[in-house]
Enzyme design. Structure first.
Site, mmCIF file in Angstrom:
data_model
loop_
_atom_site.group_PDB
_atom_site.id
_atom_site.type_symbol
_atom_site.label_atom_id
_atom_site.label_comp_id
_atom_site.label_asym_id
_atom_site.label_seq_id
_atom_site.Cartn_x
_atom_site.Cartn_y
_atom_site.Cartn_z
ATOM 1 N N ASN A 93 0.829 -1.212 0.000
ATOM 2 C CA ASN A 93 0.000 0.000 0.000
ATOM 3 C C ASN A 93 0.860 1.257 0.000
ATOM 4 O O ASN A 93 0.601 2.216 -0.735
ATOM 5 C CB ASN A 93 -0.900 0.025 1.240
ATOM 6 C CG ASN A 93 -2.039 -0.966 1.174
ATOM 7 O OD1 ASN A 93 -2.305 -1.557 0.134
ATOM 8 N ND2 ASN A 93 -2.715 -1.158 2.290
ATOM 9 N N ARG A 419 -9.520 -4.054 -14.624
ATOM 10 C CA ARG A 419 -8.412 -4.909 -14.173
ATOM 11 C C ARG A 419 -8.852 -6.357 -14.325
ATOM 12 O O ARG A 419 -9.810 -6.794 -13.680
ATOM 13 C CB ARG A 419 -8.047 -4.639 -12.711
ATOM 14 C CG ARG A 419 -7.548 -3.233 -12.435
ATOM 15 C CD ARG A 419 -6.977 -3.120 -11.022
ATOM 16 N NE ARG A 419 -6.878 -1.736 -10.597
ATOM 17 C CZ ARG A 419 -5.892 -0.914 -10.936
ATOM 18 N NH1 ARG A 419 -4.932 -1.350 -11.723
ATOM 19 N NH2 ARG A 419 -5.875 0.331 -10.501
ATOM 20 N N HIS A 479 -14.420 3.517 -15.514
ATOM 21 C CA HIS A 479 -14.298 2.731 -14.289
ATOM 22 C C HIS A 479 -15.578 1.961 -13.985
ATOM 23 O O HIS A 479 -15.638 1.194 -13.025
ATOM 24 C CB HIS A 479 -13.948 3.679 -13.127
ATOM 25 C CG HIS A 479 -13.504 2.992 -11.878
ATOM 26 N ND1 HIS A 479 -14.268 2.968 -10.730
ATOM 27 C CD2 HIS A 479 -12.372 2.298 -11.584
ATOM 28 C CE1 HIS A 479 -13.636 2.304 -9.786
ATOM 29 N NE2 HIS A 479 -12.482 1.881 -10.271
ATOM 30 N N ARG A 608 -13.724 3.060 4.156
ATOM 31 C CA ARG A 608 -12.518 2.281 4.416
ATOM 32 C C ARG A 608 -11.253 3.124 4.513
ATOM 33 O O ARG A 608 -10.475 2.981 5.445
ATOM 34 C CB ARG A 608 -12.346 1.231 3.305
ATOM 35 C CG ARG A 608 -11.231 0.237 3.554
ATOM 36 C CD ARG A 608 -10.903 -0.541 2.291
ATOM 37 N NE ARG A 608 -10.168 0.259 1.325
ATOM 38 C CZ ARG A 608 -10.313 0.150 0.002
ATOM 39 N NH1 ARG A 608 -11.182 -0.705 -0.493
ATOM 40 N NH2 ARG A 608 -9.600 0.905 -0.816
ATOM 41 N N HIS A 636 -14.679 -3.403 -0.252
ATOM 42 C CA HIS A 636 -14.622 -2.715 -1.546
ATOM 43 C C HIS A 636 -15.999 -2.353 -2.089
ATOM 44 O O HIS A 636 -16.109 -1.533 -3.004
ATOM 45 C CB HIS A 636 -13.873 -3.602 -2.549
ATOM 46 C CG HIS A 636 -13.462 -2.908 -3.804
ATOM 47 N ND1 HIS A 636 -14.162 -3.009 -4.984
ATOM 48 C CD2 HIS A 636 -12.412 -2.085 -4.066
ATOM 49 C CE1 HIS A 636 -13.566 -2.294 -5.921
ATOM 50 N NE2 HIS A 636 -12.500 -1.721 -5.393
#
Length: 741
Positions: A93, A419, A479, A608, A636
């Site tokens: 991260n 992705r 996205h 988050r 997520h």
């Protein structure tokens, strides 16, 4: 402390923008209230007429999220091997944070005065704050690693250094070195005039080569962890496990590597360089978009250094020489560390037969309403379905594509790809469909950060197999998570859609929590079709009545929903807003939520990572509560619930509440109309809100305090409760909501 910012709404090209300017730091709540009078009727008036509100830098709030990851590594109730993985996640991260966020701030320093207006804070001051936080967390990290090594040793697992090996182990390691490691090593000598190209994201040994009492030479050796495992199991006594890191294998073999010279003394220190990884693309008119991406990737390799991590035991003279050779002019980019770097490799630490050292095995469960042996398309036609990953099988979506690929009545399949998994079953299903004569259309986003090269590869692979591939819209990153299947049924075209919060990626679907709506509702599927038409006909912006699509109407839609709750509260009617997001830092949305709280709207937020709002400030955000959950899976999923005058409305979405998601990306939020699916979202939010094991409070001091649990309150660990709930038979919901591990 959070900072107070001044916000001014601007309209640019029809899209809302917010410019922020720092006024001062909040030291006492009354001061904060005094400057918010223009926003909140009834509060004290400020002497200034400028609208102001508390706003926490998203970079600082993100670093506190990463501190929660470090908390998991420090938690003795987390299994030992999982704690090592959390160290790896923390390290990975932080790498991306420097490559992107810190790199952007360094660029803003060049336009310092304008940057203050753009981001609301002096980037130099912000970089100083980041440096202090990172140094503090780095010290915590090193202490934790030493502690975990001690616990591994107590369990019979020893990490050996090169000077701790027995003669037999030395012979074993040197043989392994010559067979597996040596072919990938290319030492870079530092006594030449040209500077060596040090790769981003890689670790190196900085080597001192001594010869008698003379002047030493210096070299860099890249540790080939991308070619060879970072860990080697050593021959050991029965009942004991011994491991050596690749770094120390190379240290042991330094005399062999430089045997051509008469060096008689060696010392090696691990270093790592992080470069600015923003993708710069030129404006060359005669280049295609993929060519510009490829050129940008080439330039990324020589990006400006934004972080240089080094072993703090390195002699100062050698450190200064390295800085000079590598052109590291800014001392603030230098961060002292321990003996080892790139702990992301510890996410692949060898599997060891230690009892209770890992989370119990977990397998995603079948969706109870998707019956095996029946057509998935037929079952979607009967009812909308909401899948919840990783608790339910992502394979259902892959099976849907496989069915569509061979269904003679299916004519087209359209999908957005951001992705994809390394060995993507999604791609295989789409290729199969194209080979079966279906028209397959894929919107491949080439600007998916750090997946650009992979997406170029997938674009070529799909085109080779007859799939039509486009690359989205100019200046807008796609996205949205959409799939549309068109099927001839009788004389009608019937559409089936999948609308999700996460990527179509079977790898991350086992690690991330996400929702995916499968629907044949023509109100939604017709508008998904319009989104894909937008990609095909780039200059026609369609009208959306059900879907909420950025950058065209999402900001206005959510603004109206919040304003509606404000009106309901002011009229004395029940009002609430429940939101689950990854990031919430859009200044306008922060300001509107403050207004809603001041009007009496009850607001509950599960966020988050980045979070710029300050809850529980008297008179300002009393009605806002916020938590963050960090546990086994990465939270997520994104969804919203608004009271809406007694007729609650529900949405799931692909995008967070950041300026980029509202203004610079194609994002899609879909309403959830089916009452039973609305109840699933309500139950999901309520269970997570009850979490008192892994939920931390967002508060004014960014303390990362765990939510307190009353003396008679049962422990609730929401992710474990979901595992139990979805594993249980549908007719017998589990009674135990899961305890703290």
């Amino acid at each position: 402390m959070p900072v107070v910012v001044r916000g001014a709404g601007l309209a640019v090209g029809g899209l809302a923008r917010v410019t922020l300017t720092i006024l001062w730091q909040v030291s006492r709540v009354p001061d904060c209230l005094a400057v918010c009078g223009e926003l909140f009727p009834g509060l004290p008036k400020s002497e200034t007429t400028t609208m102001t509100f508390p706003y926490v830098s998203k970079e600082i709030s993100w670093l506190h999220f990463n501190a929660r990851v470090l908390q998991e590594a420090a938690d003795p109730q987390v299994p030992l091997m999982e704690r090592l993985k959390f160290l790896g996640i923390f390290s990975s991260n932080l790498d991306e944070f420097f490559r992107v966020r810190v790199a952007t701030l360094h660029r803003l320093v060049k336009i310092r005065k304008k940057a203050i207006d753009l981001i609301g804070q002096d980037p130099v001051d912000l970089l100083d704050q980041i440096q202090q936080l990172v140094l503090h967390q780095s010290r915590q990290f090193e202490t934790l690693f030493d502690e975990l090594c001690g616990q591994l040793a107590a369990s019979g697992v020893l990490l050996r250094r090169e000077n701790e090996l027995s003669p037999a182990q030395q012979a074993f390691v040197l043989d392994y070195f010559h067979q597996q490691v040596r072919p990938f090593l290319v030492p870079l000598m530092l006594n030449r005039k040209t500077a060596p190209l040090v790769k981003d994201h890689q670790i190196y040994l900085a080597v001192v080569l001594g010869r008698g009492g003379g002047e030493p030479d210096y070299a860099l050796i890249q540790i080939p962890a991308d070619r060879v495992s970072r860990f080697l199991l050593l021959p050991a006594a029965p009942g004991q496990t011994e491991i050596i890191l690749l770094d120390d294998i190379i240290r042991l073999a330094l005399a062999d590597i430089f045997c051509y010279f008469d060096y008689d003394c060696f010392a090696a220190y691990t270093v790592k360089l992080t470069r600015d990884s923003e993708l710069d693309m030129d404006d060359e008119r005669f280049k295609t978009f993929p060519q510009k991406i490829q050129d940008g990737l080439a330039r990324r390799k020589t990006g400006k250094p934004v972080r240089f991590v080094y072993d703090r035991s390195m002699p100062e003279a050698f450190l200064q020489r390295l800085r000079k050779v590598l052109h590291i002019t800014n001392v603030e980019t230098c961060i002292p560390g321990g003996r080892y770097h790139n702990f992301k490799d510890f996410m692949a630490f060898p599997q060891l037969p230690l009892q209770q050292a890992q989370y119990p095995p977990f397998s995603p469960q079948p969706h109870p309403q998707l019956l095996p042996g029946r057509s998935i398309i037929d079952q979607i036609r009967e009812r909308d379905l909401l899948c919840f990953f990783p608790y339910q099988r992502f394979a259902h979506f892959i099976d849907l594509l496989r069915e569509a690929a061979i269904d003679p009545r299916v004519t087209t399949i359209r999908l957005t790809a951001y992705r994809l998994a390394r060995n993507s079953q999604i791609v295989n299903a789409l290729v199969n469909a194209a080979q079966n004569g279906k028209k397959v259309f894929v919107v491949m986003e080439l600007q998916a950060r750090f997946d650009e090269e992979a997406n170029l590869y997938w674009s070529d692979r799909l085109r080779e197999d007859g799939v039509e591939v486009v690359h989205g819209l100019p200046d807008l990153k796609v996205h949205a998570k959409l799939c549309l299947i068109t099927r001839h049924e009788g004389r009608k075209k019937v559409r089936y859609a999948a609308i999700g919060t996460g990527n179509f990626n079977e790898g991350t679907a086992r690690l991330y929590t996400d929702h995916l709506l499968l629907t044949a509702d023509p109100r939604l599927t017709g508008e998904v079709h319009r989104v894909f038409e937008l990609f095909a006909n780039k200059y026609r912006i369609p009208l959306f009545r059900h879907l909420v699509v950025s950058p065209f109407q999402a900001r206005n839609k959510f603004r109206r929903l919040i304003q509606n709750e404000i009106r309901q509260a002011q009229a004395g009617k029940p009002s609430f807003i429940d939101i689950k997001l990854n990031n919430l830092s859009d200044p306008e949305m922060v300001r509107l939520l403050y207004r809603a709280s001041a009007a009496g709207v009850r607001i509950r937020l599960i966020v988050r990572s980045m979070f710029s709002l300050v809850p529980q400030l008297a008179g300002l955000s009393d009605n806002i509560e916020a938590i963050s959950i960090v546990d086994r899976f990465l939270e997520h999923s994104r969804f919203f619930i608004f009271a809406n005058g007694g007729k609650p409305v529900y949405f799931i979405a692909s995008g967070d509440w950041l300026p980029r998601n509202f203004d610079r990306r194609v994002e899609v939020a879909t309403p959830i109309y089916a009452p039973q699916l609305q109840q699933q979202l309500r139950d999901c939010f309520d269970l997570q809100w009850q979490d008192n094991c892994k939920a931390r409070l967002w508060d004014e001091g960014l303390t990362n305090r765990f939510r307190p649990r009353g003396a008679n309150e049962a422990p609730v660990r929401s992710q474990m409760a979901f595992i139990a709930r979805y594993a249980a038979p549908a007719a017998e919901p589990p009674q135990d909501q899961g305890g703290c591990a």
